[in-house]
Scaffold this active site. Structure first.
Site, mmCIF file in Angstrom:
data_model
loop_
_atom_site.group_PDB
_atom_site.id
_atom_site.type_symbol
_atom_site.label_atom_id
_atom_site.label_comp_id
_atom_site.label_asym_id
_atom_site.label_seq_id
_atom_site.Cartn_x
_atom_site.Cartn_y
_atom_site.Cartn_z
ATOM 1 N N TYR A 164 0.994 -1.397 0.063
ATOM 2 C CA TYR A 164 0.415 0.031 -0.134
ATOM 3 C C TYR A 164 0.748 1.097 -0.057
ATOM 4 O O TYR A 164 1.709 1.138 1.143
ATOM 5 C CB TYR A 164 -0.998 -0.022 1.281
ATOM 6 N N HIS A 194 -3.684 15.856 -2.743
ATOM 7 C CA HIS A 194 -3.821 16.373 -1.474
ATOM 8 C C HIS A 194 -3.699 18.518 -1.012
ATOM 9 O O HIS A 194 -3.695 17.676 0.184
ATOM 10 C CB HIS A 194 -3.268 15.655 -0.614
ATOM 11 N N ASN A 307 1.667 11.733 5.709
ATOM 12 C CA ASN A 307 0.842 11.286 6.498
ATOM 13 C C ASN A 307 1.500 10.265 8.006
ATOM 14 O O ASN A 307 2.369 11.089 8.534
ATOM 15 C CB ASN A 307 1.639 9.625 6.123
ATOM 16 N N TYR A 395 -15.774 32.992 46.751
ATOM 17 C CA TYR A 395 -15.055 31.965 45.817
ATOM 18 C C TYR A 395 -14.018 32.766 44.683
ATOM 19 O O TYR A 395 -12.803 31.761 44.960
ATOM 20 C CB TYR A 395 -16.028 31.264 45.456
ATOM 21 N N ARG A 398 -10.670 33.004 47.193
ATOM 22 C CA ARG A 398 -11.314 32.310 48.242
ATOM 23 C C ARG A 398 -10.289 30.387 47.850
ATOM 24 O O ARG A 398 -9.862 29.609 48.338
ATOM 25 C CB ARG A 398 -11.867 31.823 49.134
ATOM 26 N N PHE A 444 -1.655 6.682 12.390
ATOM 27 C CA PHE A 444 -1.990 8.605 11.996
ATOM 28 C C PHE A 444 -3.661 9.006 12.415
ATOM 29 O O PHE A 444 -3.940 10.237 11.957
ATOM 30 C CB PHE A 444 -2.678 8.469 9.967
ATOM 31 N N GLU A 529 -12.576 5.676 5.263
ATOM 32 C CA GLU A 529 -11.545 6.868 6.402
ATOM 33 C C GLU A 529 -12.951 7.157 7.368
ATOM 34 O O GLU A 529 -13.206 8.412 7.029
ATOM 35 C CB GLU A 529 -10.907 7.369 6.104
#
Length: 591
Positions: A164, A194, A307, A395, A398, A444, A529
């Site tokens: 791959y 990409h 990647n 508060y 404190r 990834f 994905e």
């Protein structure tokens, strides 16, 4: 023959010069002439004689005199910008430099190096690399690991094994086998296709962090990149040649594919690139000006560059470091406010916090004791109300150890995850040199840093939430015993009235930003994905939350210093007086 790279209205033009006696004005006119020639509509000009312009250096944006000779004013391969009259106000005007250029005009090339081995990078190291304090070199051990990893890839190519991303397509195309003579083209096409991000480019510091972190991950020796290519990438980092990386476009699984692809695109000499010398220019021109050559991708190297979770993690690294700094400052600011509101130190007693021994809570209580009234650091303000009838404080005063404390513990938790991520291999497939094989997995996926950074945003926001309530107490005369909105002449002057409104607005924005992005997932890549982390947005909005926290605490600091003026001539403790003096060195008392 000298050559200059000239930026005109978003276009970059290479202009050779046969005669160094020619002037800056000639260079500007020649660049405009070439720009007009390249445009179908002549750029909207009848001729170059109709164009009025200024010429300035890209480095620092210093204006040049049109009458100066080129041999005196410029160096060979210099980058300059022609600004056509009226363009600066035009929506079509694209500056050559990123926002805040003044930060880069004084850039000096670092002399010190950080050795990267893929295993020991810290958040502090990465932030310093981002700031340009160091160059990078690999350790000998890292070099050997990279070489052995590449040998596995070379043997896969030689044996024509189907693996791959090396001899196949990507994502949904994982079953498509690519011919040997197309493997180099496969990697280039991967990077180009990409590079699909949008939005503003990362500022130079963040791009430097992103590139440094990718180098560190490659140095682990599980990516299959060649040592030759990795060293080319390091040379580009060391020359501060930084690709154009849009901030939006990653879903944070299968790596930060879009931003890392833009990073790789610049490295192969395509797209835009920035350096202190050039500003934004075509990557090929920037690399050439620095004596560098574009990377020629070998099989698997495009995938090796894109990647991983480095976008999420590098931005997360900045977030963690800024959060750590503002958390420490929040204790100091709150202690100053407590003094102005004449609070008690009893709530910070050691024995109280020993009964609930959270580390952050104990640390914050210790800081308050170190800053407030004590035998070591007496306070005249504290002494003035020692025998008042008030039993306990609100508060927001404190409970600072409890509220600020869990923020510190949150930061420590997130820092641990980010530090692990800095030194993790997040490629796919992984190359295991010791086994002589590659294995596909899911390292990834950005869920770890995404969840951590969502948690950081929720945690750090509380510093602003409690700070805004303290600002209210400082401004409200029924709560503070001080003039309304901390101003002597109320009505004539509104004092801190709207400064408090700004703090309230920022806190309200943070409430929306604190919604965790990592609870969302949209299936991508044709359902290959089908679960993603949305970690890129987790990182960016964490930084936005932290910026708002910094601004709210700055308002509280100014308000507290203003409040002290109405308690004079009484003084607070020595450490807090030093804080007051520091503020007054840049901001005067508002009457």
């Amino acid at each position: 023959m000298p050559r200059y790279t000239v930026h005109v209205r978003g276009e970059w033009l290479a202009v050779p010069c046969q005669d160094a006696q020619l002037t800056v004005g000639w260079l500007g006119r020649e660049a405009v002439r070439r720009y007009i020639k390249n445009k179908p509509d002549n750029g909207g000009f009848a001729s170059v004689d109709d164009v009025h312009f200024l010429v300035r250096r890209c480095k620092g944006l210093g204006l040049l005199d049109n009458g100066d000779r080129l041999e005196v004013a410029l160096e060979d391969n210099e980058f300059v910008e022609v600004v056509i009259e009226g363009d600066a106000m035009s929506p079509d005007f694209i500056p050559s430099q990123p926002e805040g250029v003044y930060l880069y005009s004084k850039y000096r090339e670092p002399e010190k190096y950080i050795d990267l081995d893929g295993d020991s990078l810290t958040t502090e190291d990465l932030v310093n690399l981002g700031k340009g304090h160091y160059k990078i070199k690999l350790t000998p051990t890292a070099e050997k690991r990279v070489q052995k990893s590449r040998e596995v890839i070379d043997s896969i190519i030689e044996e024509k094994t189907v693996v791959y991303g090396i001899t196949t397509g990507f994502g949904k195309f994982a079953r498509t086998v690519i011919p040997i003579n197309k493997l180099q083209e496969l990697q280039v096409n991967l990077v180009r296709s990409h590079s699909s991000g949008v939005g503003k480019p990362l500022i130079p510091e963040r791009c430097r962090m992103l590139l440094a972190l990718r180098i560190n991950v490659l140095a682990k020796g599980y990516s299959g990149i060649s040592l030759e290519t990795l060293k080319q990438v390091i040379e580009m980092f060391n020359a501060s040649c930084l690709p154009y990386v849009p901030e939006k476009g990653t879903v944070g699984a299968s790596g930060d594919l879009a931003p890392l692809s833009h990073l790789a695109l610049g490295l192969i000499g395509e797209g835009k690139m920035w350096s202190p010398k050039s500003g934004w220019a075509d990557a090929k021109y920037v690399l050439e000006a620095h004596g560098l050559k574009p990377v020629i991708l070998k099989p698997k190297e495009g995938l090796a560059l894109i990647n991983g979770t480095q976008m999420i993690t590098s931005l997360g690294c900045e977030a963690v470091e800024r959060a750590s700094a503002i958390a420490r400052q929040a204790d100091i600011v709150a202690a100053l406010t407590l003094e102005v509101l004449k609070g008690t130190t009893k709530a910070f007693d050691t024995d109280i916090h020993a009964l609930r021994p959270h580390r952050g809570q104990i640390e914050v209580a210790f800081r308050f004791r170190s800053l407030l009234d004590s035998d070591h650091h007496p306070s005249e303000i504290a002494e003035s109300h020692r025998f008042c009838d008030r039993v306990q404080d609100a508060y927001t005063l404190r409970c600072c150890p409890q509220v600020h404390g869990v923020v510190n513990d949150t930061i420590a938790f997130v820092k641990n995850i980010i530090t692990i991520e800095l030194n993790s291999a997040t490629d796919n497939p992984m190359v295991f040199a010791s086994r002589g094989e590659t294995i596909s997995g899911g390292n990834f996926h950005g869920e770890y840093p995404a969840k951590a950074l969502d948690y950081l945003a929720i945690g750090i926001h509380e510093l602003a939430a409690i700070s805004e309530r303290r600002i209210e107490r400082l401004c409200n005369p029924s709560l503070s015993e001080l003039p309304a909105f901390l101003v002597a002449e109320g009505g004539l002057n509104s004092g801190f009235m709207i400064a408090h409104c700004t703090a309230a607005a920022l806190v309200s924005e943070n409430k929306a930003l604190c919604h965790p992005s990592s609870v969302d997932s949209l299936s991508t890549s044709a359902a290959t994905e089908d679960h993603v982390s949305m970690g890129g947005w987790a990182a960016r909005k964490a930084l936005r939350v932290i910026e708002h926290v910094e601004q709210v605490l700055a308002i509280e600091l100014l308000a507290a210093c203003q409040g002290i003026e109405f308690l004079r001539p009484l003084k607070t403790t020595t450490p807090l007086e030093k804080v007051y003096d520091l503020v007054r060195s840049v901001v005067r008392f508002g009457k």
